[in-house]
Design a protein around this motif. Sequence first.
Motif, PDB file in Angstrom:
ATOM      1  N   UNK A 169       0.825  -1.202   0.000  1.00 37.66           N
ATOM      2  CA  UNK A 169       0.000   0.000   0.000  1.00 37.66           C
ATOM      3  C   UNK A 169       0.863   1.258   0.000  1.00 37.66           C
ATOM      4  N   UNK A 170       1.940   1.257   0.791  1.00 41.74           N
ATOM      5  CA  UNK A 170       2.859   2.399   0.784  1.00 41.74           C
ATOM      6  C   UNK A 170       3.473   2.593  -0.606  1.00 41.74           C
ATOM      7  N   UNK A 171       3.871   1.470  -1.227  1.00 40.49           N
ATOM      8  CA  UNK A 171       4.445   1.546  -2.575  1.00 40.49           C
ATOM      9  C   UNK A 171       3.428   2.098  -3.561  1.00 40.49           C
ATOM     10  N   UNK A 172       2.180   1.658  -3.431  1.00 38.55           N
ATOM     11  CA  UNK A 172       1.146   2.171  -4.338  1.00 38.55           C
ATOM     12  C   UNK A 172       0.967   3.670  -4.181  1.00 38.55           C
ATOM     13  N   UNK A 173       0.949   4.155  -2.937  1.00 36.94           N
ATOM     14  CA  UNK A 173       0.767   5.597  -2.745  1.00 36.94           C
ATOM     15  C   UNK A 173       1.895   6.387  -3.395  1.00 36.94           C
ATOM     16  N   UNK A 174       3.119   5.863  -3.327  1.00 35.83           N
ATOM     17  CA  UNK A 174       4.224   6.539  -4.004  1.00 35.83           C
ATOM     18  C   UNK A 174       3.999   6.575  -5.517  1.00 35.83           C
ATOM     19  N   UNK A 175       3.592   5.420  -6.090  1.00 28.86           N
ATOM     20  CA  UNK A 175       3.321   5.372  -7.519  1.00 28.86           C
ATOM     21  C   UNK A 175       2.117   6.225  -7.882  1.00 28.86           C
ATOM     22  N   UNK A 176       1.151   6.250  -6.995  1.00 28.89           N
ATOM     23  CA  UNK A 176      -0.032   7.085  -7.244  1.00 28.89           C
ATOM     24  C   UNK A 176       0.378   8.531  -7.473  1.00 28.89           C
ATOM     25  N   UNK A 177       1.225   9.068  -6.597  1.00 27.60           N
ATOM     26  CA  UNK A 177       1.630  10.457  -6.742  1.00 27.60           C
ATOM     27  C   UNK A 177       2.574  10.646  -7.929  1.00 27.60           C
ATOM     28  N   UNK A 178       3.386   9.635  -8.248  1.00 24.63           N
ATOM     29  CA  UNK A 178       4.245   9.752  -9.425  1.00 24.63           C
ATOM     30  C   UNK A 178       3.399   9.877 -10.690  1.00 24.63           C
ATOM     31  N   UNK A 179       2.392   8.993 -10.831  1.00 21.83           N
ATOM     32  CA  UNK A 179       1.521   9.072 -12.004  1.00 21.83           C
ATOM     33  C   UNK A 179       0.692  10.361 -11.993  1.00 21.83           C
ATOM     34  N   UNK A 180       0.202  10.737 -10.820  1.00 20.27           N
ATOM     35  CA  UNK A 180      -0.607  11.951 -10.723  1.00 20.27           C
ATOM     36  C   UNK A 180       0.204  13.175 -11.116  1.00 20.27           C
ATOM     37  N   UNK A 181       1.417  13.280 -10.562  1.00 22.28           N
ATOM     38  CA  UNK A 181       2.245  14.440 -10.865  1.00 22.28           C
ATOM     39  C   UNK A 181       2.794  14.374 -12.290  1.00 22.28           C
ATOM     40  N   UNK A 182       3.019  13.153 -12.807  1.00 21.27           N
ATOM     41  CA  UNK A 182       3.403  13.021 -14.207  1.00 21.27           C
ATOM     42  C   UNK A 182       2.326  13.565 -15.127  1.00 21.27           C
ATOM     43  N   UNK A 183       1.066  13.262 -14.801  1.00 18.49           N
ATOM     44  CA  UNK A 183      -0.045  13.809 -15.594  1.00 18.49           C
ATOM     45  C   UNK A 183      -0.122  15.320 -15.454  1.00 18.49           C
ATOM     46  N   UNK A 184       0.198  15.829 -14.260  1.00 16.26           N
ATOM     47  CA  UNK A 184       0.222  17.275 -14.064  1.00 16.26           C
ATOM     48  C   UNK A 184       1.270  17.936 -14.959  1.00 16.26           C
ATOM     49  N   UNK A 185       2.431  17.270 -15.111  1.00 14.56           N
ATOM     50  CA  UNK A 185       3.484  17.824 -15.957  1.00 14.56           C
ATOM     51  C   UNK A 185       3.000  17.941 -17.404  1.00 14.56           C
ATOM     52  N   UNK A 186       2.357  16.877 -17.897  1.00 16.28           N
ATOM     53  CA  UNK A 186       1.821  16.930 -19.260  1.00 16.28           C
ATOM     54  C   UNK A 186       0.768  18.032 -19.374  1.00 16.28           C
ATOM     55  N   UNK A 187      -0.087  18.135 -18.358  1.00 18.04           N
ATOM     56  CA  UNK A 187      -1.104  19.179 -18.382  1.00 18.04           C
ATOM     57  C   UNK A 187      -0.513  20.566 -18.350  1.00 18.04           C
ATOM     58  N   UNK A 188       0.522  20.750 -17.519  1.00 18.43           N
ATOM     59  CA  UNK A 188       1.123  22.072 -17.358  1.00 18.43           C
ATOM     60  C   UNK A 188       2.029  22.463 -18.515  1.00 18.43           C
ATOM     61  N   UNK A 189       2.403  21.512 -19.357  1.00 17.25           N
ATOM     62  CA  UNK A 189       3.288  21.836 -20.484  1.00 17.25           C
ATOM     63  C   UNK A 189       2.541  21.704 -21.812  1.00 17.25           C
TER      64      UNK A 189
END
Length: 525
Positions: free
Chosen positions: A179-199
């Motif tokens: 579950x801890x590992x998933x939360x880390x990946x969750x934020x990586x994917x979430x913030x990765x999508x933010x990067x695409x959105x912001x650029x």
Amino acid sequence: MDSSTNSKLKPVVGQEEAQEKPGRERGGWITLPFIAATMVGLGLAVNGTTSNLLVYLLKEYNVESIDAAQIANIARGSLNLVPVAGAVLADSYLGSFPVILAGAVINLLAFVLFTLTAAVPSLRPPHCTSPSTVGCQHGSPGQLVVLYAAIFLLAIGTGGTRFNIATMGADQFVSTREQDTFFNWYFVFLYGSFIVGDTAIVYIQDGVSWAVGFGVCLAASTFSLAMLLLGARYYRMPATKGSPYTDLARVVVAAVRKANIQVDTNGGVHYNVGDGVVVDSTSDGAPSKSLRFLNRATMITSASDNFGGASCPNAWRLCTVQQALVMDRSLGPHFNIPAGAISVCSLVAFIVATPVLDHAVFPLWHRITSTPASPLQRVGLGHVVNVVGLVAAALVERRRLGSMRAHPGAPMSVLWLMLPLSIVGAGEALHFPGNMAFYYLEFPKTLRSLATAMAPLLIAMGFYLSTVFVDVVRWVTVWLPGNIDQGRLDNVYWTLAVAATLNFGYFLVCVWRYKYHNRGTGVAM
């Protein structure tokens, strides 16, 4: 508890597993591609829209700059507040998947409206070529109704999706480590999508057209809805057991009704801890001594034989888009960085910092201290990094003002903002996964969706408080005029740095008194 108690609890666990896995194995890492694709599609669409909302209001609706910043703050605050309502629905009645599905459909409708506002000229005021909005025609009531309806639907849809996806994803795993590992990946994917959105999305909106940009967001949200549905056969979907909030209310009512009963700690009082299990006050399964007043709710008294055992940051931000608009955003002779894309620095810093923390910093911490870093320790480090980021922002703004006054007409490069934004991003890599893991582990299982919504709730409070803060600063100082070149934004950042330092002190007091419930005993830090 003794063996008889354990034997009473085992059938209950088996029944829960049967409800979660009717006839076939579900959950596990096979669900990650579908959950990640859903997050990425929604994340880039939502963040690409909200990151550039201030610029959209300025350029297409001729809104005054400070008013546009206030509207954008309220909108982004709502995007983090509404998930609490989505969490309540998921915990109490529907479960995570139906709420996420409904939210994805509502997001689709929101982007249909956004696309129409950009594609249909009659839905926005005439374009104004004036460098300021003075003398420009503002949006009519009808035009603003359509725009605000799109923002409203976006907030409602995001309330059902963004952090309920985190709950549903964590529900796919059994062990705390996974579950801890998933939360880390969750934020990586979430913030990765933010990067695409912001650029990419922001660049399309600024450089091609707003209609095409919102159209891409519409396509991305359609893709996320399709991926969510394709993965439905693999998801583990724990059945809801009624509203836990009703149980919480019953605890308070029962405790008030028994307010005059003495809480005995010497074994003379028996407690109903649920599932037909009764323990005395000296047993391991007895209620804890914290909030002892509420323990009365589970006491078995002569007047009552049948009581059900009810299981009883720092987000001060100012929008950096205005600051970016008055700086040199050119990279070479043919490319300008969109103002709405400047926040990508913090997202990149988050993604870079997350694996460094997980594979280098925290293992080193473990070797030095012989204990793993707790979620609250991560949050505490995040507080320190945030204070450093605010100090860096104040210093960069002071340099910008000095450069502007010494060399009028030659603005300082926007790349200077990379320093404070990157520091803030590294702080968020400590804050957000730590907060979400803490709430998910410490909340009762029936409140897991609310647990993952707690972090955005605090962020929403920060956005609303920042709106009030800006109004107060404008009222009592001259630091934030319409033209920030004539103001003292650096003083605003210094004030926030002091407030963040005081907040960190308060945080230390709270964690010093806190004891974990699901990670052993002892103080939290």
